[in-house]
Design a protein around this motif. Sequence first.
Motif, mmCIF file in Angstrom:
data_model
loop_
_atom_site.group_PDB
_atom_site.id
_atom_site.type_symbol
_atom_site.label_atom_id
_atom_site.label_comp_id
_atom_site.label_asym_id
_atom_site.label_seq_id
_atom_site.Cartn_x
_atom_site.Cartn_y
_atom_site.Cartn_z
ATOM 1 N N THR A 100 0.802 -1.226 0.000
ATOM 2 C CA THR A 100 0.000 0.000 0.000
ATOM 3 C C THR A 100 0.835 1.276 0.000
ATOM 4 O OG1 THR A 100 -0.186 -0.117 2.413
ATOM 5 C CG2 THR A 100 -1.950 -1.120 1.112
ATOM 6 N N GLU A 101 2.160 1.142 0.044
ATOM 7 C CA GLU A 101 3.048 2.299 -0.168
ATOM 8 C C GLU A 101 2.731 3.459 0.790
ATOM 9 O OE1 GLU A 101 6.422 3.273 -2.621
ATOM 10 O OE2 GLU A 101 5.274 1.441 -2.359
ATOM 11 N N GLU A 102 2.329 3.141 2.019
ATOM 12 C CA GLU A 102 2.022 4.156 3.041
ATOM 13 C C GLU A 102 0.921 5.121 2.587
ATOM 14 O OE1 GLU A 102 2.983 3.796 5.918
ATOM 15 O OE2 GLU A 102 5.018 3.019 6.040
ATOM 16 N N ASP A 103 0.011 4.641 1.769
ATOM 17 C CA ASP A 103 -1.061 5.468 1.213
ATOM 18 C C ASP A 103 -2.406 4.962 1.730
ATOM 19 O OD1 ASP A 103 -3.054 6.655 -0.333
ATOM 20 O OD2 ASP A 103 -1.900 6.540 -2.200
ATOM 21 N N PRO A 104 -3.071 5.708 2.625
ATOM 22 C CA PRO A 104 -4.334 5.217 3.196
ATOM 23 C C PRO A 104 -5.441 5.024 2.172
ATOM 24 C CG PRO A 104 -3.899 7.485 3.895
ATOM 25 C CD PRO A 104 -2.663 6.989 3.227
ATOM 26 N N LEU A 106 -5.024 4.131 -1.003
ATOM 27 C CA LEU A 106 -4.712 2.887 -1.703
ATOM 28 C C LEU A 106 -5.021 1.687 -0.824
ATOM 29 C CD1 LEU A 106 -3.537 1.308 -4.061
ATOM 30 C CD2 LEU A 106 -1.242 1.734 -3.116
ATOM 31 N N GLN A 107 -4.720 1.802 0.452
ATOM 32 C CA GLN A 107 -5.015 0.703 1.380
ATOM 33 C C GLN A 107 -6.509 0.392 1.405
ATOM 34 O OE1 GLN A 107 -3.199 0.004 5.526
ATOM 35 N NE2 GLN A 107 -5.077 1.128 5.978
ATOM 36 N N ALA A 108 -7.335 1.434 1.500
ATOM 37 C CA ALA A 108 -8.784 1.233 1.523
ATOM 38 C C ALA A 108 -9.260 0.568 0.228
ATOM 39 C CB ALA A 108 -9.499 2.563 1.735
ATOM 40 N N GLN A 109 -8.694 0.992 -0.887
ATOM 41 C CA GLN A 109 -9.058 0.418 -2.189
ATOM 42 C C GLN A 109 -8.673 -1.064 -2.249
ATOM 43 O OE1 GLN A 109 -7.411 2.509 -5.596
ATOM 44 N NE2 GLN A 109 -7.246 0.597 -6.724
ATOM 45 N N VAL A 110 -7.475 -1.376 -1.788
ATOM 46 C CA VAL A 110 -6.995 -2.761 -1.801
ATOM 47 C C VAL A 110 -7.882 -3.645 -0.931
ATOM 48 C CG1 VAL A 110 -5.143 -4.204 -0.854
ATOM 49 C CG2 VAL A 110 -4.588 -2.305 -2.386
ATOM 50 N N VAL A 111 -8.224 -3.162 0.246
ATOM 51 C CA VAL A 111 -9.050 -3.953 1.158
ATOM 52 C C VAL A 111 -10.435 -4.192 0.571
ATOM 53 C CG1 VAL A 111 -10.246 -3.869 3.393
ATOM 54 C CG2 VAL A 111 -7.791 -3.394 3.260
ATOM 55 N N ARG A 112 -11.023 -3.155 -0.026
ATOM 56 C CA ARG A 112 -12.336 -3.350 -0.657
ATOM 57 C C ARG A 112 -12.260 -4.419 -1.749
ATOM 58 N NH1 ARG A 112 -12.530 2.335 -0.383
ATOM 59 N NH2 ARG A 112 -11.983 2.480 -2.605
ATOM 60 N N GLY A 113 -11.188 -4.376 -2.531
ATOM 61 C CA GLY A 113 -11.026 -5.368 -3.584
ATOM 62 C C GLY A 113 -10.896 -6.772 -3.028
ATOM 63 N N GLU A 131 -8.521 5.467 9.133
ATOM 64 C CA GLU A 131 -8.686 4.072 9.522
ATOM 65 C C GLU A 131 -10.089 3.538 9.224
ATOM 66 O OE1 GLU A 131 -7.141 6.317 11.360
ATOM 67 O OE2 GLU A 131 -5.100 5.510 11.603
ATOM 68 N N ASP A 132 -11.109 4.378 9.369
ATOM 69 C CA ASP A 132 -12.487 3.908 9.142
ATOM 70 C C ASP A 132 -12.698 3.428 7.705
ATOM 71 O OD1 ASP A 132 -13.148 4.402 11.734
ATOM 72 O OD2 ASP A 132 -14.201 6.295 11.341
ATOM 73 N N GLU A 133 -11.982 4.044 6.761
ATOM 74 C CA GLU A 133 -12.159 3.657 5.360
ATOM 75 C C GLU A 133 -11.616 2.266 5.076
ATOM 76 O OE1 GLU A 133 -10.496 6.660 2.868
ATOM 77 O OE2 GLU A 133 -11.597 8.289 3.868
ATOM 78 N N THR A 134 -10.666 1.832 5.890
ATOM 79 C CA THR A 134 -10.116 0.479 5.733
ATOM 80 C C THR A 134 -10.826 -0.519 6.621
ATOM 81 O OG1 THR A 134 -7.907 1.200 5.051
ATOM 82 C CG2 THR A 134 -8.067 -0.952 6.120
ATOM 83 N N PHE A 135 -10.948 -0.198 7.895
ATOM 84 C CA PHE A 135 -11.447 -1.182 8.856
ATOM 85 C C PHE A 135 -12.969 -1.238 8.910
ATOM 86 C CE2 PHE A 135 -7.087 -0.388 10.136
ATOM 87 C CZ PHE A 135 -6.630 -1.679 10.353
ATOM 88 N N GLY A 136 -13.648 -0.159 8.504
ATOM 89 C CA GLY A 136 -15.106 -0.181 8.475
ATOM 90 C C GLY A 136 -15.662 -1.262 7.565
ATOM 91 N N PRO A 137 -15.227 -1.327 6.289
ATOM 92 C CA PRO A 137 -15.712 -2.386 5.397
ATOM 93 C C PRO A 137 -15.383 -3.791 5.899
ATOM 94 C CG PRO A 137 -14.731 -0.623 4.121
ATOM 95 C CD PRO A 137 -14.430 -0.319 5.556
ATOM 96 N N LEU A 138 -14.215 -3.961 6.522
ATOM 97 C CA LEU A 138 -13.851 -5.271 7.059
ATOM 98 C C LEU A 138 -14.804 -5.680 8.178
ATOM 99 C CD1 LEU A 138 -9.981 -4.809 7.126
ATOM 100 C CD2 LEU A 138 -11.208 -6.512 5.771
ATOM 101 N N ALA A 139 -15.153 -4.717 9.034
ATOM 102 C CA ALA A 139 -16.082 -5.008 10.129
ATOM 103 C C ALA A 139 -17.466 -5.344 9.580
ATOM 104 C CB ALA A 139 -16.158 -3.817 11.073
ATOM 105 N N ARG A 140 -17.929 -4.564 8.610
ATOM 106 C CA ARG A 140 -19.272 -4.801 8.067
ATOM 107 C C ARG A 140 -19.351 -6.137 7.329
ATOM 108 N NH1 ARG A 140 -18.693 0.787 7.310
ATOM 109 N NH2 ARG A 140 -17.970 0.558 5.138
ATOM 110 N N ALA A 141 -18.259 -6.537 6.680
ATOM 111 C CA ALA A 141 -18.256 -7.805 5.952
ATOM 112 C C ALA A 141 -17.962 -8.996 6.856
ATOM 113 C CB ALA A 141 -17.232 -7.752 4.822
#
Length: 339
Positions: A100-104, A106-113, A131-141
């Motif tokens: 994710t190259e220290e890019d939040p 990009l991290q959110a995009q990768v996690v959604r994918g 953090e919510d953009e990454t961990f929110g989808p993980l929690a909901r899924a």
Amino acid sequence: MSRRPTISDVAREAGVSRSTVSLVLQESPLVKHETRESVRAALSRVGYVYNRAAANLRSSGIGLIGIVINDLRNPFFTEFAISAQMELSTHKYAAVLANTEEDPALQAQVVRGMIEHGVSAVVISPVYGHEDETFGPLARAGVPTLQVLRRAASDTEAFPFSSPDYITGGRLATEHLLSLGCRRIAFVGGLEGRAVTRERMSGYLTALQAAGLTPESYLGRSSRAFGRETAHRLAGHAPEVDGAVCFNDLVALGMLAGFAEQGLRVGEQFRLVGFDDIEESEQSYPALSSVRCDIRGFGRRTAGRIVAWLENGDRPPPEETTPVTLVARESSLGPRRGG
């Protein structure tokens, strides 16, 4: 919903049968338009994600694990990812790896994918920020997610965290330099305000306080370039500093280069300790003293943790640290004498 939503959950929400939901997921023309729209709305409300490729993996008995790494250019993180992936393969799991190259964003995009592709679980060394953009989808899924090496999500009940014992590592490194006679020891590298920087500095500060000495920090990017720049700065403007504990080995290796350019002998005129003990530390000149985190073993244990969580329901503890040791080499001890 604390678990991953199922087809049954969608069926109940939409008021249809499981088979109807399956037909909608497969884009079957047999389902009426109104029913299809109702099911799609229910899918969105309950957070169910389906992917045909993931279904094929499940049917063949293979699980897919996401490994998300903040900086694969750093050998420390690369070694972790490789070790975890190799261990997962012994348990018949496939890994999908992302940098994710220290890019939040990009991290959110990768996690959604990864969620869309039906990963069974995620191991993440996270980027800081949003953090919510990454961990929110993980929690909901409902995807089991283990934070490693860095803690970004504060809710470790939902997202357990595991790392080497950075606090003890900083203390061991500082006590080692003190035992060699250093009395003005700097901490070099690590971005200010980050939890991992605070943890690695904490042991350093504790050891200096116990010795009645004043701390001195030079914080910045955890890179060779910053280490080299700081070595030039210390040699030119703070020659009384006689030792340093570095945030990581990359910073320390940069300092070795910078001091060499200044004609200063590391291990004799200046004593230096890195952190992580990457492979290059032993091969550098002089060989670099470092805090060993056994990153290979840590990667294997992490893979075992996530497999046990998936297969046996053995959820990792909210927070866990693994032992570290100090490996003393010539950058702190000085050149070897005799045969």
